[in-house]
Write a protein that holds these residues in place. Structure first.
Motif, mmCIF file in Angstrom:
data_model
loop_
_atom_site.group_PDB
_atom_site.id
_atom_site.type_symbol
_atom_site.label_atom_id
_atom_site.label_comp_id
_atom_site.label_asym_id
_atom_site.label_seq_id
_atom_site.Cartn_x
_atom_site.Cartn_y
_atom_site.Cartn_z
ATOM 1 N N SER A 8 -6.119 1.325 3.476
ATOM 2 C CA SER A 8 -5.130 0.930 3.882
ATOM 3 C C SER A 8 -4.134 0.976 4.561
ATOM 4 C CB SER A 8 -4.453 1.808 3.421
ATOM 5 O OG SER A 8 -4.195 2.776 2.690
ATOM 6 N N ILE A 9 -2.945 0.185 5.355
ATOM 7 C CA ILE A 9 -2.436 -0.022 6.857
ATOM 8 C C ILE A 9 -1.346 -1.032 5.844
ATOM 9 C CG2 ILE A 9 -2.800 -2.427 7.827
ATOM 10 C CD1 ILE A 9 -3.657 0.373 10.356
ATOM 11 N N PRO A 15 2.831 -3.256 2.363
ATOM 12 C CA PRO A 15 1.305 -2.675 2.428
ATOM 13 C C PRO A 15 0.528 -3.352 2.614
ATOM 14 C CG PRO A 15 2.797 -2.769 0.828
ATOM 15 C CD PRO A 15 3.440 -4.054 2.097
ATOM 16 N N MET A 16 -0.522 -3.446 3.463
ATOM 17 C CA MET A 16 -2.388 -4.331 2.765
ATOM 18 C C MET A 16 -3.319 -3.141 2.268
ATOM 19 S SD MET A 16 -1.681 -6.207 6.739
ATOM 20 C CE MET A 16 0.070 -7.191 7.129
ATOM 21 N N ARG A 17 -4.487 -3.777 1.673
ATOM 22 C CA ARG A 17 -5.201 -3.298 1.271
ATOM 23 C C ARG A 17 -6.396 -2.357 2.865
ATOM 24 N NH1 ARG A 17 -6.251 -7.612 -0.081
ATOM 25 N NH2 ARG A 17 -5.339 -7.205 -2.621
ATOM 26 N N ASN A 18 -6.816 -3.497 3.629
ATOM 27 C CA ASN A 18 -6.711 -3.475 4.638
ATOM 28 C C ASN A 18 -6.730 -3.997 6.128
ATOM 29 O OD1 ASN A 18 -8.301 -5.684 5.728
ATOM 30 N ND2 ASN A 18 -9.436 -5.649 3.789
ATOM 31 N N GLY A 123 6.946 -14.631 -3.239
ATOM 32 C CA GLY A 123 5.908 -13.975 -2.994
ATOM 33 C C GLY A 123 5.852 -14.339 -1.901
ATOM 34 N N ILE A 124 6.121 -13.724 -0.400
ATOM 35 C CA ILE A 124 6.703 -14.031 0.863
ATOM 36 C C ILE A 124 6.543 -13.239 1.530
ATOM 37 C CG2 ILE A 124 6.996 -15.177 2.767
ATOM 38 C CD1 ILE A 124 7.263 -18.210 1.763
ATOM 39 N N ALA A 125 5.705 -12.368 1.695
ATOM 40 C CA ALA A 125 5.423 -11.120 2.512
ATOM 41 C C ALA A 125 6.012 -11.249 3.244
ATOM 42 C CB ALA A 125 3.777 -10.610 2.178
ATOM 43 N N GLY A 126 5.836 -12.234 4.873
ATOM 44 C CA GLY A 126 6.654 -11.230 6.378
ATOM 45 C C GLY A 126 6.588 -13.502 6.600
#
Lengths: 311, 264
Positions: A8-9, A15-18, A123-126
């Protein structure tokens, strides 16, 4: 060791799972690959570039295959903000994977308007900011290769959105470090690089460019080690995270970006030939973290031992 | 749509530089509709080469066959793939010809060069028998003629140099047939110039038909937007369709053949 490693990072507060994303323009809007790729396994999906209104793009031929990759001049064909939100966001919201929207404009005002429009979409993260577009108000010169213009774009977009902002830097500049620092100064939360390199493919029989647009952007294997160097240069002069991309086909290609200082990567051109490249890259990176007994993938970032060449 | 790795069951010359490749495809084979294609990864060409699209010629007994001619880097390398070797492909892709064929009109197939491959599969999936027009530059470009004879279809052959059948273009033979004024639906596959000529005739004779386009493709699944084709819209405008996933089969009268032709 059977437990899966910590992959994760957090990038730009997302936050992302990878750390493995799919690059803008190489994965459509996700739905095109849903039959073959587990969208939920990706670190993030970066969708194809969106401007305010629908865009027709260039006349074909739009893509030329070269020994080292692809040269494309698609011309940013896209459905516009409204078309994207209505037609593609319902699918993308079904997954827990962060959605990063690549945005562009023909003027600074359009950039700001597109950013503001996405600010209120669920629903938009960035936002990834494509600054390698021709500036129609100032003679068609790319925003991304002019430090002052690029700063104006980033600053205007920064004021128009609360979403995490990730300018995507053009490699077609004398010193990538200055652009990286400028992006951080203007309020970017992360930077991504590199965009494609300018290229001209000539058909010797017809003596014409292969692409209808004339010139295009080179991507794929041929730009990989150049991109790693650009990431290395940029990451040493900023404190915000760097997302590395350019010619990732194998886990080692992604790991090179991390070692050079990137916190995350994006798989691009390889998706066209092998849609499951990102999944294979993630698995290979997990294996690397375990073999080298790192605590997490985050510990790999910037671990390049420059100047220590083994005999 | 799936990625499948197939074992090469057959791979041989069928004459004039054309080859037939048969791959095991237990997953993809049962899903195939005539007019669809596979996007094949050519082994041995390294990671940066794009896949190549091939119309499906046969889909039976858990295997898929394609026909191809060695024309470029991809197909030249493909020719070395040995029986027992592996190749992976994405498929089935594209929309395919609309079936069933309506009962009350004659199926008319028009093929140029290896465009005959999907039409042979289409004929095998039809209960009706009709007429097939096969055209090529020379006799060497005529493929699959025996397929149609075996199925009991009427066959008209044309070559531009007169080395087989009627001397002329495939549309010359088609014109003679269309002038009889029979109720028909036309299914065509071949180079753009041939398809455009057929499209004009269908409009003129007010006949329905379906055209299968052959375009260079990138991803094959609608993501890269390399293989776009301009089409007319119902409101009188035009827009892009993606040949790979919105096509490769287009309705007669749908394609805007003029778009982008000027100033080239």
């Amino acid at each position: 060791m059977n437990t899966s490693p910590d992959m994760s990072i957090e990038i730009a507060g997302i936050p992302m799972r990878n750390p493995v994303m799919v690059a803008s323009g190489t994965f459509g809007y996700g739905v095109e690959y849903a039959d073959m790729v587990d969208i939920g396994s990706l670190g993030a999906v970066v969708v194809k570039g969106i401007c305010m209104e629908p865009c027709d793009g260039n006349l074909p031929p739009r893509m030329a295959e070269v020994p080292s990759g692809l040269v494309n001049a698609i011309g940013l064909q896209g459905p516009g903000v409204k078309g994207f939100v209505e037609n593609y966001m319902p699918f993308l919201r079904q997954h827990k994977t962060p959605v990063i929207v690549n945005i562009w404009g023909r003027t600074i005002e359009e950039y700001a308007n597109v950013a503001a429009a996405f600010d209120v979409v669920e629903g938009i993260a960035g936002l990834e900011l494509n600054i390698s577009c021709p500036n129609v108000k100032e003679g068609g010169v790319s925003f991304g290769t002019d430090l002052r213009m690029a700063a104006k774009v980033i600053s205007a977009v920064r004021r128009s959105t609360k979403l995490p902002l990730i300018p995507k830097l053009s490699p077609n500049v004398a010193g990538i470090g200055a652009f990286a620092r400028m992006a951080e100064d203007e309020g970017a939360d992360a930077i991504s690089l590199i965009n494609t390199l300018p290229a001209l493919v000539i058909d010797v029989e017809t003596r014409r460019p292969v692409l209808r647009n004339g010139v295009g952007g080179l991507s794929g294997a041929g730009i990989h080690h150049f991109a790693v160097k650009q990431v290395w240069d940029a990451s040493r002069v900023v404190s915000i995270p760097v997302i590395g991309m350019g010619g990732i086909y194998e886990p080692d290609d992604a790991l090179r970006f991390l070692l050079a200082g990137a916190s995350a990567v994006a798989v691009g051109t390889a998706n066209f030939t092998e849609p499951r490249t990102a999944m294979r890259v993630i698995a290979g990176m997990e294996d690397y973290v375990q073999r080298h007994e790192y605590g997490s993938i985050r510990d790999v970032v910037g671990m390049l031992q420059y100047g220590q060449v083994k005999p | 749509m799936q990625v499948e790795t197939g074992i090469v069951q057959e791979h041989f010359d069928i004459g004039s530089g054309y080859r037939r490749l048969t791959l095991s495809a237990p997953t993809v084979c049962p899903q195939v509709k005539p007019g669809q294609f596979i996007h094949l990864r050519v082994p041995g060409l390294g990671e940066s080469l794009l896949r190549r699209p091939f119309s499906i010629y046969r889909a039976e007994a858990g295997a898929i066959s394609v026909l191809y001619k060695q024309v470029g880097k991809g197909t030249r390398e493909l020719a070395f793939l040995p029986v027992g070797g592996y190749a992976d492909f994405i498929g089935p892709l594209g929309n395919g010809f609309p079936l069933p064929h309506p009962e009350n009109c004659i199926p008319v197939l028009v093929a140029g060069g290896y465009g005959v491959a999907p039409l042979s599969l289409l004929a095998r999936n039809m209960d009706l028998k009709g007429i097939v027009f096969v055209g090529g530059r020379t006799a060497e470009d005529l493929l699959c003629l025996e397929d149609f004879k075996e199925m009991g279809w009427a066959l008209e052959v044309t070559t531009e140099d007169g080395s087989a059948g009627l001397k002329g273009r495939v549309t010359d033979a088609l014109d003679a047939w269309l002038s009889k004024g029979q109720k028909a639906i036309v299914y065509a596959c071949g180079p753009d110039g041939m398809l455009e000529a057929i499209d004009k005739r269908l409009l003129q004779h007010e006949l329905p038909g379906w055209l299968s386009l052959d375009k260079h493709m990138g991803c094959g699944v609608g993501a890269c937007l390399a293989c776009v084709q301009r089409v007319h819209t119902e409101d009188g405008g035009t827009r892009w369709k993606r040949c790979c996933c919105d096509g490769p089969i287009f309705a007669a009268g749908e394609i805007d053949w003029e778009f982008g032709k000027d100033a080239s």
